[in-house]
Design a protein around this motif. Structure first.
Motif, short mmCIF file in Angstrom:
data_model
loop_
_atom_site.label_atom_id
_atom_site.label_comp_id
_atom_site.label_asym_id
_atom_site.label_seq_id
_atom_site.Cartn_x
_atom_site.Cartn_y
_atom_site.Cartn_z
N GLY A 13 45.82 88.49 82.86
CA GLY A 13 46.93 87.10 82.88
C GLY A 13 47.68 86.99 81.57
O GLY A 13 48.60 86.46 81.33
N LEU A 14 47.66 88.21 80.58
CA LEU A 14 48.17 88.14 79.69
C LEU A 14 49.56 89.24 79.56
O LEU A 14 49.14 90.47 79.57
CB LEU A 14 47.44 88.91 78.29
N ASP A 15 50.06 88.81 80.06
CA ASP A 15 52.09 89.83 79.96
C ASP A 15 52.28 90.35 79.09
O ASP A 15 53.73 89.01 78.68
CB ASP A 15 52.37 89.29 81.28
N VAL A 16 52.57 90.61 77.84
CA VAL A 16 52.78 90.71 76.63
C VAL A 16 53.60 91.69 76.14
O VAL A 16 53.32 93.02 76.78
CB VAL A 16 52.23 90.22 75.45
N TYR A 17 54.46 91.85 75.56
CA TYR A 17 55.33 94.08 74.96
C TYR A 17 56.01 93.21 73.73
O TYR A 17 56.05 92.47 73.24
CB TYR A 17 56.69 93.54 75.63
N ILE A 18 55.94 94.85 73.07
CA ILE A 18 56.60 94.68 72.22
C ILE A 18 57.37 96.02 72.07
O ILE A 18 57.37 96.97 72.70
CB ILE A 18 55.70 95.40 71.31
N LYS A 19 58.08 95.75 70.81
CA LYS A 19 59.70 96.89 71.59
C LYS A 19 59.14 98.53 70.55
O LYS A 19 58.28 98.10 69.43
CB LYS A 19 60.88 96.92 70.55
N TYR A 46 47.94 97.67 64.31
CA TYR A 46 49.45 98.60 64.61
C TYR A 46 49.96 99.13 63.67
O TYR A 46 50.10 99.60 61.98
CB TYR A 46 49.81 97.13 64.52
N THR A 47 50.26 100.50 63.85
CA THR A 47 51.72 101.03 63.48
C THR A 47 53.24 101.23 64.70
O THR A 47 52.81 101.22 65.68
CB THR A 47 51.43 102.73 63.68
N CYS A 48 54.17 101.09 63.93
CA CYS A 48 55.44 101.51 64.84
C CYS A 48 55.36 102.32 65.75
O CYS A 48 54.62 103.84 65.17
CB CYS A 48 56.23 101.91 63.98
N GLY A 49 55.78 102.24 67.33
CA GLY A 49 56.07 103.19 67.97
C GLY A 49 54.36 102.82 69.17
O GLY A 49 54.88 103.50 69.85
N PHE A 50 53.55 102.20 68.57
CA PHE A 50 53.22 101.75 69.57
C PHE A 50 53.12 100.70 70.36
O PHE A 50 54.15 99.81 69.93
CB PHE A 50 51.65 100.60 68.84
N THR A 51 53.15 100.36 71.94
CA THR A 51 53.69 99.55 73.23
C THR A 51 52.38 99.38 74.06
O THR A 51 50.86 99.62 73.72
CB THR A 51 54.20 100.47 74.28
N PHE A 52 52.40 98.17 74.12
CA PHE A 52 51.11 97.66 75.07
C PHE A 52 50.97 98.47 76.63
O PHE A 52 49.69 97.74 76.89
CB PHE A 52 51.30 95.85 75.49
N ASP A 53 51.69 98.73 76.63
CA ASP A 53 50.70 100.55 77.86
C ASP A 53 50.49 101.09 77.27
O ASP A 53 49.44 101.26 78.10
CB ASP A 53 52.34 101.37 78.13
N ASP A 54 49.98 101.13 75.75
CA ASP A 54 48.77 102.00 75.22
C ASP A 54 47.48 101.48 75.69
O ASP A 54 46.69 101.86 75.06
CB ASP A 54 48.77 102.28 74.13
#
Length: 513
Positions: free
Chosen positions: A454-460, A440-448
């Protein structure tokens, strides 16, 4: 060509900038090829070693072991490994006469290190490279290093800087330049192409350690991981442990010697011992005798005056590179005399400079010898409008639904993971497995990435320059500095402002804002 570890945020904002730096380094190497040694370094994925009579595939699970005629022995599942071997690969590049020549030719050196008692570290890498260069004969006065920027090569870490300074001193170099790739761009490292060749030698090979004394086997049976092996294998059993791995190491080394890069056979070398590493560390102690190997963070050394003076006088520190150069004064007590007079007029490697169109970087010959400053794109903080927004307004409950954080490998700040609904146990396990397998590096979102069903998670969508999220403090987690993420001891908090460590002298951020 496959990248062994799934890495997120492949299109890093600094990718173009780092590509320009690598181009500059290659042009620099071609310009001064008579006095320059160019080395590309990396560690390959770990090879898991099976227990006695239980071999594991060296390259892939599910393969069968090479055995004698009329024998059948399938390899076991990789999850049951207690011992692992880490292949370290060094490519000494044959510098071409022009920039258009190939930088994928040269001599390849491979070593297999026991991950339990010979873990990779910046000092170990420097010690091993020192050993290789010394065995090749008289080393050239300028050394260029290119790596993928893993923890053992990240030039922003003081431990890496000290290892490079020790190597610089041990080889009596006139100049050393170490660069690294942008995050998630390890494929740009030339030695990565060698990994596919090494995989050929590992295909269809199963490895297991030899059976040792009953005392040793009882101790090994109590351990279920590499970490536990370090606890169970006491000093009087370490020699037996090394002997138990000798046969699989010799087998793998034999496989490597059958391979070659551009008609040059691969070579093997022995991992550095603790005595080798301690000997190299003495060069750091010669600069500052108060240095301690276990305390090499920026905070640990900030008050060491002689080291700070050396860094200011001889070094150029940047986010993706680290340069050391003798000043040229043969009477200088800090640098010493030049090893080769031909290096006197060689300039340091410049930072990439944008051309007038603001889309490309200037050519090397336009900026070499001029004064440049670091202006990487990641220094520019994006406005909230430029960032991806979550499909909901995150709250404390959304953070507690996952009770999970990830740490940026660049800035080491913690970032919250959100979910609209509380994760079930199985969903939490899936998330943990996913996070264990990504960088992980800042700027990653789980859209990538493709999330498990069944896993629905997000990150800023944040930048490394952004502060720790204020929601973090509302969740009741341990107090950390809002600026750098370092732990703040209880009793040092300001009730009116967010936690701040003593090293960050910024204006406190009020909780009322």
């Amino acid at each position: 060509m496959m990248v062994q570890k799934r890495q997120v945020r492949v299109n890093h904002v600094d990718s173009h900038y780092c590509a320009a730096m690598w181009r500059y380094m290659r042009e620099f190497a071609v310009m001064h090829r008579d006095v320059v040694e160019l080395v590309s370094m990396d560690d390959k994925h770990k090879i898991k070693v099976g227990e006695p009579n239980y071999p594991l595939a060296a390259a892939q699970r599910g393969k069968q072991v090479l055995v004698g005629v009329n024998q059948t022995m399938a390899v076991g599942d990789h999850d049951f490994s207690k011992s692992t071997l880490t292949p370290s690969v060094n490519l000494i590049i044959d510098i071409p006469e022009t920039i258009n020549g190939s930088f994928y030719r040269g001599n390849v050196y491979v070593a297999f290190k026991d991950a339990v008692f010979e873990p990779s570290s910046p000092l170990r890498h420097s010690s091993e490279l020192l050993q290789i260069l010394q065995e090749r004969g008289e080393s050239k006065p300028v050394l260029l290093l290119y790596t993928d920027g893993g923890p053992d090569h990240r030039s922003t870490y003081m431990s890496v800087k000290l290892a490079l300074i020790a190597l610089f001193k041990a080889l009596d170099l006139d100049m050393l330049i170490a660069l690294r790739t942008a995050p998630s761009n390890s494929w740009a490292n030339p030695v990565e192409r060698v990994m596919s060749i090494i995989n050929i030698g590992l295909q269809g090979v199963g490895v297991m350690r030899e059976k040792m004394s009953p005392e040793f086997e009882r101790a090994a049976a109590k351990a279920n991981s590499v970490k536990e092996m370090r606890k169970q294998i006491t000093d009087n059993l370490k020699e037996e442990f090394h002997l138990s791995l000798r046969q699989p190491i010799d087998l793998l080394k034999g496989q490597m010697l059958r391979l070659g890069l551009k008609e040059k056979p691969l070579q093997t070398f022995e991992p550095s011992t603790e005595d080798n590493i301690n000997e190299l560390w003495q060069h750091c102690l010669a600069i500052q005798k108060e240095l301690q190997r276990g305390h090499t963070t920026q905070k640990d050394v900030k008050d060491l005056s002689q080291l700070q003076k050396y860094l200011k006088h001889c070094c150029i520190q940047s986010h993706y590179g680290f340069q050391i150069k003798k000043c040229g004064n043969n009477q200088c007590e800090m640098c010493g005399a030049l090893k080769d007079e031909r290096t006197r007029n060689i300039k340091t490697l410049p930072f990439p400079v944008l051309s007038e169109d603001k889309e490309h970087y200037k050519k090397f010959e336009q900026v070499y010898g001029t004064k440049t400053t670091e202006a990487r794109p990641s220094l520019k903080v994006r406005t909230p409008k430029e960032k991806k927004k979550l499909p909901f307004s995150p709250s404390v409950q959304h953070a507690r639904n996952t009770d999970t954080m990830v740490q940026c490998e660049e800035c080491e700040k913690w970032r919250l993971v959100f979910s609209r609904k509380k994760l079930k146990r199985q969903q939490k396990e899936k998330l943990d497995q996913l996070l264990d397998d990504i960088s992980y590096t800042c700027g990653f979102t789980f859209d990538d990435v493709i999330l498990p069903s069944g896993l629905d998670v997000y990150i800023k969508d944040v930048d490394c320059a952004d502060h720790i999220e204020r929601l973090y403090y509302s969740c009741g987690y341990e107090p950390i500095c809002i600026f750098c993420g370092e732990y703040v001891a209880t009793g040092e908090e300001n009730e009116e402002a967010y936690p701040q460590c003593q090293e960050c002298d910024h204006e406190p951020i009020s909780k009322r804002v």
